[in-house]
Design a protein around this motif. Structure first.
Motif, short mmCIF file in Angstrom:
data_model
loop_
_atom_site.label_atom_id
_atom_site.label_comp_id
_atom_site.label_asym_id
_atom_site.label_seq_id
_atom_site.Cartn_x
_atom_site.Cartn_y
_atom_site.Cartn_z
N ALA A 1 -3.26 0.79 10.29
CA ALA A 1 -3.24 -0.49 9.58
C ALA A 1 -4.11 -1.53 10.28
N ARG B 1 5.76 3.04 -1.26
CA ARG B 1 4.83 1.91 -1.16
C ARG B 1 5.42 0.83 -0.26
N LYS C 1 0.83 -1.20 0.00
CA LYS C 1 0.00 0.00 0.00
C LYS C 1 0.86 1.25 0.00
N THR C 2 0.30 2.32 -0.53
CA THR C 2 1.01 3.60 -0.53
C THR C 2 1.01 4.18 0.88
N CYS C 3 2.20 4.53 1.34
CA CYS C 3 2.36 5.12 2.66
C CYS C 3 2.14 6.63 2.57
N GLU D 1 5.02 1.14 8.25
CA GLU D 1 3.83 1.75 8.84
C GLU D 1 2.54 1.36 8.13
N THR D 2 2.64 0.89 6.89
CA THR D 2 1.42 0.46 6.19
C THR D 2 0.89 -0.86 6.73
#
Length: 251
Positions: A120, A109, A102-104, A113-114
């Motif tokens: 999350a 990406r 996923k894009t942070c 943290e994603t």
């Protein structure tokens, strides 16, 4: 404050979760309140809190991994907080761990943290809530939008297996991050703090299992990974230690 902090200049260089860039936070607060202001990254402050008030207080070397809204580490080496050349030491949350993930908020990406953050875990829990009407999440939230990390924690304690799998996955990613810290720094005392630490021993066991599988076995065996005992006050205690040091010279 979260983000990259230039402590000497009192500037938040970048805080992706707040969309701050080059914010002179120290001067803004000093102008408003007329008192001395000292600025630190929240994970750095957590490390100071643990070093000053935790059971390992006074330990020469210490790492605190703080996982909550964001994920980062505070590092103490030889009794001093390690900032790094650009004040970014410990910014593990913005290192890619998932290919094509996923894009942070930082723009890349698949950052840690994603997959390891309050955001999350809530996103994953909301997907469970929608897909499974028998989930324990429905006992604590009427709608998907009501799900918070606290609701996820309640469902976890109620024995929801899908939520337990989410916590296991988070522990796995954190364990890999801890293994990287061990390989890079060989610091033998690592504490887990932040809102995600409320998932307790199951999270810790997942972290340890992945750490032992990912780090050199000799180094992993010599490393202690524990949950911080300072709870939600850890950052405030770190902020207090900043004042004790800078204003009174006591720390």
């Amino acid at each position: 404050s979260p983000g990259l902090i230039d402590a000497r200049a009192g500037v938040v260089r970048q805080a992706v979760n707040l969309d701050w860039q080059a914010l002179p936070l120290r001067d803004l607060l000093q102008d408003r309140y007329g008192v001395p202001v000292y600025l630190a990254n929240d994970s750095h402050a957590a490390a100071l809190g643990e070093y000053t008030f935790g059971p390992h207080r006074g330990a020469a070397d210490l790492i605190v991994v703080k996982a909550g809204r964001g994920t980062s580490a505070g590092i103490v080496i030889n009794g001093r907080l390690h900032y790094g050349d650009g004040s970014g030491a410990g910014e593990i949350g913005h290192v890619r761990v998932v290919e094509n993930g996923k894009t942070c908020l930082c723009g890349h990406r698949g950052c840690l943290e994603t997959v390891v953050s309050s955001r999350a875990i809530v996103e994953k829990a909301r997907a469970v809530f929608t897909a499974d009407p028998t989930s324990a999440l429905h006992q604590f939230a009427q709608t998907e939008s009501e799900i918070t990390t606290y609701v996820v924690w309640q469902a976890f304690n109620a024995g929801d297996t899908a939520v337990a799998a989410i916590v296991q996955e988070i522990g796995c990613y954190l364990g890999r991050a801890v293994a990287n810290l061990i390989g890079a720094l060989n610091i033998q005392t690592i504490m887990i703090a932040g809102s995600l630490a409320r998932f307790g021993q199951p999270l810790l066991e997942a972290i340890r299992t992945e750490m032992e599988a990912s780090a050199m076995s000799t180094l992993a065996a010599e490393t202690t990974v524990r949950l911080s005992e300072l709870g939600e006050d850890i950052v405030m205690l770190g902020a207090a230690s900043l004042l004790l040091s800078n204003e009174l010279g006591l720390v």
